[in-house]
Motif scaffolding. Structure first.
Motif, PDB file in Angstrom:
ATOM      1  N   ALA A  85       6.023  -1.120   6.773  1.00 44.23           N
ATOM      2  CA  ALA A  85       7.408  -1.029   6.313  1.00 44.23           C
ATOM      3  C   ALA A  85       7.477  -0.009   5.180  1.00 44.23           C
ATOM      4  O   ALA A  85       7.045  -0.279   4.051  1.00 44.23           O
ATOM      5  N   ILE A  86       8.011   1.158   5.473  1.00 40.93           N
ATOM      6  CA  ILE A  86       8.081   2.259   4.513  1.00 40.93           C
ATOM      7  C   ILE A  86       9.383   2.172   3.734  1.00 40.93           C
ATOM      8  O   ILE A  86      10.472   2.234   4.320  1.00 40.93           O
ATOM      9  N   LYS A  87       9.294   2.021   2.424  1.00 40.76           N
ATOM     10  CA  LYS A  87      10.476   2.018   1.569  1.00 40.76           C
ATOM     11  C   LYS A  87      10.796   3.468   1.240  1.00 40.76           C
ATOM     12  O   LYS A  87      10.386   4.017   0.213  1.00 40.76           O
ATOM     13  N   ALA A  88      11.560   4.111   2.150  1.00 39.40           N
ATOM     14  CA  ALA A  88      11.828   5.541   2.009  1.00 39.40           C
ATOM     15  C   ALA A  88      12.659   5.834   0.769  1.00 39.40           C
ATOM     16  O   ALA A  88      12.371   6.775   0.023  1.00 39.40           O
ATOM     17  N   THR A  89      13.717   5.053   0.534  1.00 42.20           N
ATOM     18  CA  THR A  89      14.552   5.168  -0.660  1.00 42.20           C
ATOM     19  C   THR A  89      14.954   3.758  -1.072  1.00 42.20           C
ATOM     20  O   THR A  89      14.531   2.771  -0.463  1.00 42.20           O
ATOM     21  N   ILE A 102       0.852  -1.182   0.000  1.00 42.92           N
ATOM     22  CA  ILE A 102       0.000   0.000   0.000  1.00 42.92           C
ATOM     23  C   ILE A 102       0.888   1.233   0.000  1.00 42.92           C
ATOM     24  O   ILE A 102       1.726   1.404   0.901  1.00 42.92           O
ATOM     25  N   GLY A 103       0.708   2.105  -0.984  1.00 40.88           N
ATOM     26  CA  GLY A 103       1.500   3.333  -1.036  1.00 40.88           C
ATOM     27  C   GLY A 103       2.980   3.035  -1.150  1.00 40.88           C
ATOM     28  O   GLY A 103       3.406   2.137  -1.882  1.00 40.88           O
ATOM     29  N   PRO A 104       3.808   3.761  -0.379  1.00 38.37           N
ATOM     30  CA  PRO A 104       5.257   3.587  -0.490  1.00 38.37           C
ATOM     31  C   PRO A 104       5.818   2.433   0.338  1.00 38.37           C
ATOM     32  O   PRO A 104       7.033   2.300   0.478  1.00 38.37           O
ATOM     33  N   ILE A 118      12.047   1.975   6.769  1.00 33.93           N
ATOM     34  CA  ILE A 118      11.699   2.347   8.150  1.00 33.93           C
ATOM     35  C   ILE A 118      10.387   1.648   8.503  1.00 33.93           C
ATOM     36  O   ILE A 118       9.390   1.785   7.789  1.00 33.93           O
ATOM     37  N   THR A 119      10.398   0.881   9.617  1.00 35.61           N
ATOM     38  CA  THR A 119       9.244   0.048   9.969  1.00 35.61           C
ATOM     39  C   THR A 119       8.795   0.314  11.401  1.00 35.61           C
ATOM     40  O   THR A 119       9.348  -0.256  12.355  1.00 35.61           O
ATOM     41  N   PRO A 120       7.791   1.177  11.604  1.00 33.58           N
ATOM     42  CA  PRO A 120       7.193   1.297  12.940  1.00 33.58           C
ATOM     43  C   PRO A 120       6.198   0.171  13.172  1.00 33.58           C
ATOM     44  O   PRO A 120       5.609  -0.367  12.220  1.00 33.58           O
ATOM     45  N   MET A 121       5.993  -0.218  14.443  1.00 29.36           N
ATOM     46  CA  MET A 121       5.076  -1.301  14.770  1.00 29.36           C
ATOM     47  C   MET A 121       4.425  -1.068  16.118  1.00 29.36           C
ATOM     48  O   MET A 121       4.889  -0.269  16.932  1.00 29.36           O
ATOM     49  N   ALA A 122       3.324  -1.796  16.354  1.00 26.31           N
ATOM     50  CA  ALA A 122       2.647  -1.789  17.653  1.00 26.31           C
ATOM     51  C   ALA A 122       2.028  -3.161  17.865  1.00 26.31           C
ATOM     52  O   ALA A 122       1.608  -3.824  16.905  1.00 26.31           O
ATOM     53  N   GLN A 123       1.975  -3.598  19.139  1.00 25.26           N
ATOM     54  CA  GLN A 123       1.406  -4.908  19.457  1.00 25.26           C
ATOM     55  C   GLN A 123       0.711  -4.835  20.811  1.00 25.26           C
ATOM     56  O   GLN A 123       1.209  -4.174  21.744  1.00 25.26           O
TER      57      GLN A 123
END
Length: 341
Positions: free
Chosen positions: A261-265, A230-232, A270-275
């Motif tokens: 998981a954001i594919k910045a470049t 989804i998106g980037p 960069i992968t933020p998470m919460a559980q």
């Protein structure tokens, strides 16, 4: 006088040259042994070559890893610890009437100090969908970030498994020796488990649904994961439910986790998470209860950053914070540098 001496010398030289020479038998050089140079085997992908004199293809791969951990009691009572790991994998493949015959050996050496710890990390035989040996179960799969907890105890078992594959779909069943898992007070940790798994990919979505039943503890767990581009980046969602403490999952009675998981470049991810955990077990090493009753909940947040320095060399850093109802909050993380080959 000089002319006569010159003539005599010339005559002597001519006579010597005319005298037959009886030499030893002539030495005949042996024919060189034929040399079979290493041939590339491209039938199974890149990196394979034929073992000389056979039709078996071999691939050697692995990685070198350096890590520094930070958090409570990482090394005794110290809040940090460094470790180096070297891992080598040998994969052998050959054609048979039943399809490719595969053998895998993975050797791992962990250097935590001057004395190292060598282990057989995996070793198994695979043919026609059947696999037997020491290998990681489906429960070893998880989200792409580091902080999530979606399995408990050891996920490396001596097992027998059959897995059917057809394009982007697979389904299988596995019988596992749960030797390093959960056990109740007064019992031994040597159980037998049966696990089922299905998974695949459909367009931009991939999924996995697995279940495991611990026959000795008579409890089981189910887990689902889904990923969508989804998106980037890629959104990952997971959920686990355990009927009671068992070797497949005992961190909590239930949990849900999410990451993006954001594919910045091309180099940065960069992968933020919460559980969130329902009826959370703070310490698996000391927990031998018969149920999750009476335990509080817990929540966790974290972030993982991956950087591809060059081909086959990357850096990873992660940090997470956990706040349980029945224990102190914990902040921990690590930095990793890894070279693959």
């Amino acid at each position: 006088m000089n002319i006569r001496m010159a003539l005599l010398t010339s005559a002597a030289a001519f006579a010597a040259a005319s005298t037959p020479v009886f030499a030893a038998d002539a030495i005949v050089a042996a024919e060189p042994e034929p040399v079979e140079y290493v041939r590339v085997c491209d039938a199974y992908g890149t990196g394979y070559f034929y073992i000389p004199g056979t039709e078996t293809c071999l691939k050697v791969s692995g990685y070198l890893r350096f890590e520094v951990y930070g958090g409570p009691d990482q090394k005794g009572t110290s809040d940090w610890n460094a470790r180096t790991r070297a891992q080598v994998q040998f994969t052998a493949k050959s054609d048979t009437e039943y399809g490719p015959l595969t053998g895998v050996i993975v050797l791992r050496n962990n250097g935590d100090n001057a004395s190292t710890n060598s282990t057989l990390d995996s070793a198994y035989i695979d043919i026609a969908g059947f696999r037997a040996g020491l290998f990681y179960s489906w429960w070893d799969d998880d989200l792409s970030g580091e902080p999530d907890v979606l399995s408990s105890f050891e996920t490396l078992h001596n097992s027998i498994r059959y897995q059917y594959e057809n394009g982007d779909f697979y389904a299988g069943i596995s019988v596992d020796e749960l030797e390093d898992g959960y056990f109740k007070d007064g019992e031994n940790p040597n159980n037998v488990g049966v696990a089922l798994g299905v998974g695949g990919k459909a367009g931009v979505v991939s999924y996995q649904l697995i279940g495991g039943y611990d026959t000795d503890n008579e409890e089981g767990a189910v887990r689902g994961m889904i990923f969508a581009d989804i998106g980037p980046g890629t959104l990952g969602l997971a959920g686990v439910y355990a009927s009671g403490p068992n070797s497949y999952y005992s961190q909590s009675e239930w949990t849900v986790a999410a990451e993006y998981a954001i594919k910045a470049t091309d180099k940065w991810t960069i992968t933020p998470m919460a559980q969130y955990f329902g009826n959370y077990v703070p310490d698996l090493d000391t927990f031998h209860g018969n149920s999750f009753d009476g335990l509080g909940d817990a929540w966790k947040v974290g972030i993982t950053v991956d950087y591809q320095i060059v081909d086959n060399l990357y850096a990873k850093a992660t940090v997470d914070y956990t706040d349980p109802d029945d224990a102190d909050e914990v902040t921990k993380g690590f930095f990793r540098l890894q070279r693959a080959f």
